[in-house]
Design an enzyme around this catalytic site. Structure first.
Site, PDB file in Angstrom:
ATOM      1  N   SER A 656       0.818  -1.212   0.000  1.00 52.34           N
ATOM      2  CA  SER A 656       0.000   0.000   0.000  1.00 52.34           C
ATOM      3  C   SER A 656       0.856   1.269   0.000  1.00 52.34           C
ATOM      4  CB  SER A 656      -0.929   0.003   1.210  1.00 52.34           C
ATOM      5  OG  SER A 656      -0.201   0.152   2.400  1.00 52.34           O
ATOM      6  N   LYS A 699      -6.042   4.916   8.083  1.00 53.01           N
ATOM      7  CA  LYS A 699      -4.875   5.679   7.615  1.00 53.01           C
ATOM      8  C   LYS A 699      -5.185   7.171   7.568  1.00 53.01           C
ATOM      9  CE  LYS A 699      -2.795   1.930   4.965  1.00 53.01           C
ATOM     10  NZ  LYS A 699      -2.672   1.292   3.659  1.00 53.01           N
TER      11      LYS A 699
END
Lengths: 805, 279
Positions: A656, A699
């Site tokens: 990611s 996040k």
């Protein structure tokens, strides 16, 4: 330069409008009559239950707490209630081979009656048999035999003594036997007196003694035979008396079980054994306490062989087939075991010490087991498979099964097994067993795949509200008002990590409702409101976020270096997700890139020091592919790019951060600074397309928290893959900041879009001349790569000339 | 003796070389403990048996194997010494356990004579009576009529595993000796024993008076007993009567007219229980 607009606040969290619910509280709702999102699983369970062929056992797979047990149990209970309770099973003594107890089956409910009948028989015989032997008639018959035997030996010795006396010879007792000696005037003759007898008389005496000794020997030889005949007579009479005493008692039991031939055979054996062991019912009580204890134990042990060891009884046959959940599936708890008792230091056992296992209790019905538990118990998994395949329960210890012990133990006759086994376990366990155990698919043919989330539609939302109502009612919780249900729905979407899906994880939703009720009670409310639900969520997070707080504090205090303002070349804020227990949070990490002369390698420093996982390495290698594909078509890439997660000591995995790393490399190559007010997440492919990642909500919130710690400037934000927008279910405060224009979420589809946002510089497209515009990022990168290639070329040429010189 | 307690201070337990004799020691020490009496062990090396062994042609028949084997004098003496030592040790161990005063000695001579001589300084003699069967017909060894008859003290003839369980029958005919027998029976009875007084009318006493006398004696001792009027006239009748019941001990006056001519065998042969002849 293309402009990517930040997401509208509405896109950041898909809220449920409480007005869609037509109820005030969940009390008005009925529990759902269908399983939320479990159509596939329900269909599989119904098939598994209905399919009666061998091997169609079930494996319910899904995450822990997803409701596998509840779902499976509900359908099995419903089915079991319509089925007939199976036969009772018991173990009885095998009189021919005592180490091989016999298994008998009786119609349901009659096992207990038979057990009590046999107990009563023994108790009755303890009175009836001694009474029979104490009756005057029978005592007289026994006395007659005893007297006849005694008289027989008496007469033999008496006759011998008489004949000896007639010849003036006496029988004399010695320490080991008998001797014959001459007697005169009532006194034994000594050697001198004997020598004084005339020689003829001496010879005559010696001859008489010789003859009498032979007769004495003959008597002694006959005595064992007489003893044997005597014992046989006593035994025959004892058996006759016993048979009479037992006969009518056991006939009553026989009459009750005429319809079970195998039981009649056993009763015949019982009768014969009692007849042969009548003395066991007539033990005399010794006076010494120790002897008394020994005798009582011995008596109990001998009479135990007439007992019935009922493995499973059922007083109410109408209640349907058994459904057993074995919470501790050890080898012994599964197939049963043979226990031993200690008596005076010796371990002994018999058929009454055979203890049934879960398979015995579930035989003829259903057995539910946790796959992980059974796999963790030594030999339990193998034994379960063996029993299912062989369709029989064979009780044997691990030692016996492994041939590790050779002491005498029991080998009970196996019992036929007819059971539907349901295993509950994680998906990973199911796939692992499928891959590595060749018998698994053969035995567990039906997979019941339990969903953990469901598509979020108006219909499923309404059903979810019923699901919440059902949970609340089943646990007698306070009712939830409509806005509370709406908040639970939103939280379910957040739990699923997708605004378009709802988690139906029963355990998590149940926890939320129970804790919400707690807060409602604390606030003195009779119903659960949205505030209570929110307080429950906040409290859950607060209980679990100690590490997050420490992490954010370390950034605030500058221990961990994260900039949220300014700009820097070759430096980007990446985002990682840490999962600790049941709590996940986002944590920013500084990612840097440095460029050197090289051969086109992108060096993953995390990988070099074994702190990076394979997925991360793959992401980094994709970067090399992207660089080569975009910039290295007509010349070799003469660079070496090093990438590092700064201040990362615990290892990273996943791809990611690959887009983030690419931005750092491009910034370093283009020598163009990146705004540190942004954080980035998203993986990238070799074509420069930004791809979806997991944990987008955590996040974003992680970077938001860091920015808020210093101060929200209005410039800060996060770049996420556009394909992750549908997953956004952000916190209220993040959405509020976005509404106020203080924080921005940018959905990015390509690297070019991302680098433009991060640098404020156009990415640039190739012109007709095949070149990127000079002032674009791509143009700068291309020029830098050309310069590096030239430098390498010059370096190589210089080296060649030096070598040739 | 007309007092409430039989005055037994010294008990002689007589042993010989028969293999069963030694088994009565445990019962003897138990009895000595209960009566708080001193126990004297006497092992008699039978002079007559030694004479038999000295004959040049004597062999013996082993009772266990039925085989014939020599009866050597030296070996017999060794066996006797070994048996005596075993008896001494066993008596010592039992006496120590029961905490009684004891002594032990070995003599050589005629059994009846030696036992009778030793019995003079004691109050009760215990002999091993063996069971019914062949050994009872052996001329020598204990108990022989001669031995029992020569002893002038009370004699307890242990039999049937040396146990005194079940009923104790005491023959009571109103004589002073039978009163002593009753007192002895009371002294020997455990709580678990049922004491039955057989009221013998051989002496022509009034049955009611006989029973009253027996109850009076029992009253002195604080014991209870079952009274049974029984027209017992011969030993055979007595033996048949007690043989039908779980009898542990028969107590009777040695001078009872039924034991005419000291015919102990007529009492011992038909029954298997222990017998106490009171003198």
């Amino acid at each position: 330069m293309t402009t990517v607009a930040p997401l509208e606040p509405e896109k950041l969290c898909r809220k449920t409008d409480p007005a869609v619910f037509k109820f005030k509280t969940t009390d008005e709702l009925a529990a759902p009559d269908e399983w939320l999102g479990q159509n596939r699983a329900v269909e599989a369970v119904r098939f598994g239950i209905g399919m009666k062929r061998a091997g169609y056992n079930m494996f319910a797979l899904g995450p822990t707490g997803a409701g596998k047990h509840t779902l499976v149990r509900k359908f099995i209970d419903e089915q079991a209630a319509t089925e007939v309770f199976p036969d009772d099973w018991c173990y009885v003594q095998n009189f021919a081979e005592p180490h091989k107890p016999i298994a008998l089956s009786l119609p349901p409910g009659r096992g207990l009656i038979f057990q009590k009948d046999m107990e009563r028989l023994v108790e009755d015989l303890k009175i009836a048999i001694p009474a029979a032997f104490e009756s005057d008639d029978n005592r007289a018959r026994i006395d007659a035999i005893e007297t006849e035997f005694n008289q027989r030996s008496e007469k033999a010795f008496g006759d011998l003594q008489k004949r000896a006396g007639e010849k003036s010879i006496a029988l004399v007792r010695t320490p080991v036997g008998m001797a014959l000696a001459p007697v005169r005037d009532g006194e034994v003759l000594g050697p001198e007196a004997f020598q004084k007898l005339p020689e003829d008389e001496q010879k005559s005496v010696q001859a008489d003694i010789e003859t009498l000794q032979q007769e004495l020997q003959a008597i002694l030889r006959d005595m064992p035979r007489w003893g044997k005949e005597h014992r046989e007579q006593v035994r025959d009479l004892t058996q006759e008396i016993t048979r009479f005493a037992v006969g009518h008692q056991i006939s009553e039991i026989r009459a009750k079980y005429q319809d079970i031939p195998v039981l009649l055979t056993h009763l015949d054996a019982v009768e014969q054994d009692i007849v042969e062991h009548a003395n066991d019912f007539m033990a005399q009580k010794p006076q010494q306490p120790e002897a008394m204890m020994q005798q009582e134990i011995g008596e109990a042990a001998t009479l135990r062989r007439y007992q019935v060891n009922l493995l499973r009884d059922h007083a109410e046959p109408s209640s349907g087939a058994p459904v057993i959940y074995e919470n501790h599936p050890t080898h012994g708890n599964l197939i049963g075991r043979v226990e031993h008792s200690s008596q005076f230091g010796a371990l002994i056992t018999d058929f009454t010490l055979i203890k049934p296992g879960a398979l015995h209790r579930a035989n003829g019905g259903y057995l539910i087991l946790d796959a992980r538990k059974i796999l963790m118990q030594p030999f339990a998994w193998e034994e379960l498979k063996r029993a299912i395949k062989a369709r029989e329960i064979r009780v044997e210890s691990i030692g016996q099964a492994m041939s590790l012990i050779s002491t005498v133990s029991l080998e009970p006759t196996p019992i036929p097994l007819d059971v539907k086994v349901v295993l509950l376990g994680d998906r990973s366990l199911y796939y692992m067993l499928s891959a590595f155990d060749p018998e698994f698919q053969e035995i567990f043919k039906v997979a019941v795949d339990v969903e953990e989330d469901v598509e979020r539609t108006p219909e499923s939302t309404a059903l979810f509200a019923q699901f919440v109502a059902g949970l609340a009612k089943s646990e007698s919780l306070k009712p939830l008002v409509a806005n509370a249900v709406a908040r639970v729905v939103d939280h379910a979407a957040r739990l699923s990590g997708d605004s378009e899906r709802l988690s139906c994880h029963a355990e998590n939703i149940g926890d939320l409702l129970r804790e919400s009720e707690y807060w409602a009670s604390e606030a003195g409310r009779e119903t659960i409101t949205a505030d209570d639900v929110q307080q429950s969520i906040d409290a859950q997070i607060h209980r679990a976020d100690r590490v997050r707080e420490r992490s954010q504090d370390a950034i605030r205090r500058g221990t961990i270096l994260i900039d949220t303002t300014g700009d820097a070349v070759g430096q980007v804020n990446g985002l990682a997700v840490l999962q600790l227990g049941g709590f996940a949070f986002g944590k920013p990490s500084r990612i840097t890139a440095s460029i050197q002369l090289g051969k086109g390698d992108v060096v993953d420093i995390e990988r070099q020091v074994e702190l990076g996982g394979p997925s991360h390495s793959k992401g980094v290698m994709i970067l090399a592919g992207f660089l080569g594909g975009r910039y290295g078509i007509d010349r070799p890439l003469a660079l070496k790019a090093s990438l590092a997660f700064e201040q990362s000591y615990g290892g990273v995995d996943g791809d990611s951060a690959s887009s983030t790393e690419l931005y750092a490399i491009l910034s370093a190559l283009a020598d163009t600074p990146i705004k540190q007010s942004f954080a980035v997440t998203g993986s990238v492919n070799q074509r420069g397309q930004v791809q979806a990642i997991g944990g987008a909500n955590e996040k974003i919130e992680g970077f938001f928290d860091i920015c808020r710690q210093s101060k929200l400037t209005g410039e800060q934000g996060v770049l996420i893959p556009a394909s992750n927008v549908k997953h956004l279910m952000l916190r209220e405060d993040v959405v509020a900041a976005a509404k106020a224009g203080k924080f921005h979420i940018y959905p990015v589809e390509t690297i070019d879009q991302g680098i433009e946002i991060l640098t404020g510089t156009p990415a640039g497209k190739r012109g007709k001349n095949g070149k990127y515009p000079k002032n674009s990022i791509n143009g700068r990168v291309e020029m830098r790569l050309e310069a590096l290639a030239d430098a390498v070329h010059r370096f190589n040429e210089k080296g060649k000339s030096e070598n040739s010189a | 003796m007309n007092g409430p307690e039989p005055n037994i201070r010294r008990i002689l337990v007589a042993l010989d070389s028969s293999s069963t004799a030694i088994h009565g020691l445990e019962a003897a020490t138990g009895l000595a403990r209960r009566l708080r009496a001193e126990l004297q062990g006497l092992f008699v090396e039978d002079d007559e048996l030694l004479q038999v062994a000295a004959l040049p042609f004597t062999t013996q028949v082993n009772m266990t194997t039925g085989g014939r084997q020599p009866l050597e004098l030296s070996e017999l003496e060794t066996q006797m010494a070994r048996l005596a030592e075993a008896a001494r040790r066993r008596l010592a161990a039992a006496a120590e356990r029961d905490r009684i005063t004891w002594s032990f000695r070995t003599v050589r001579g005629r059994i009846a004579h030696e036992v009778a001589s030793a019995a003079e300084s004691t109050d009760l003699v215990i002999v091993q009576g063996g069971r019914q069967g062949g050994s009872a017909h052996a001329r020598l060894g204990l108990p022989a009529n001669a031995t029992v008859n020569r002893v002038t003290r009370s004699v307890l003839i242990l039999r049937d595993g040396n146990r005194v369980e079940g009923q104790i029958f005491v023959v009571f005919d109103g004589t002073a000796q039978s009163e002593k027998a009753l007192r002895m029976a009371v002294a020997l009875a455990h709580d678990s024993n049922v004491l039955t007084v057989l009221l013998s009318e051989n002496t022509g006493q009034n049955p009611t008076e006989l029973e009253a006398r027996a109850l009076a004696i029992l009253g002195e001792t604080g014991k209870t007993a079952r009274m049974e009027h029984f027209p017992i006239t011969t030993l055979a009748t007595l033996c048949t009567h007690i043989g039908k019941q779980e009898t542990g001990l028969v107590v009777m006056n040695a001078g009872n007219p039924m034991l005419s001519d000291g015919d102990i065998a007529s009492l011992l042969d038909p029954i298997t229980c222990t017998v106490l002849l009171v003198r």
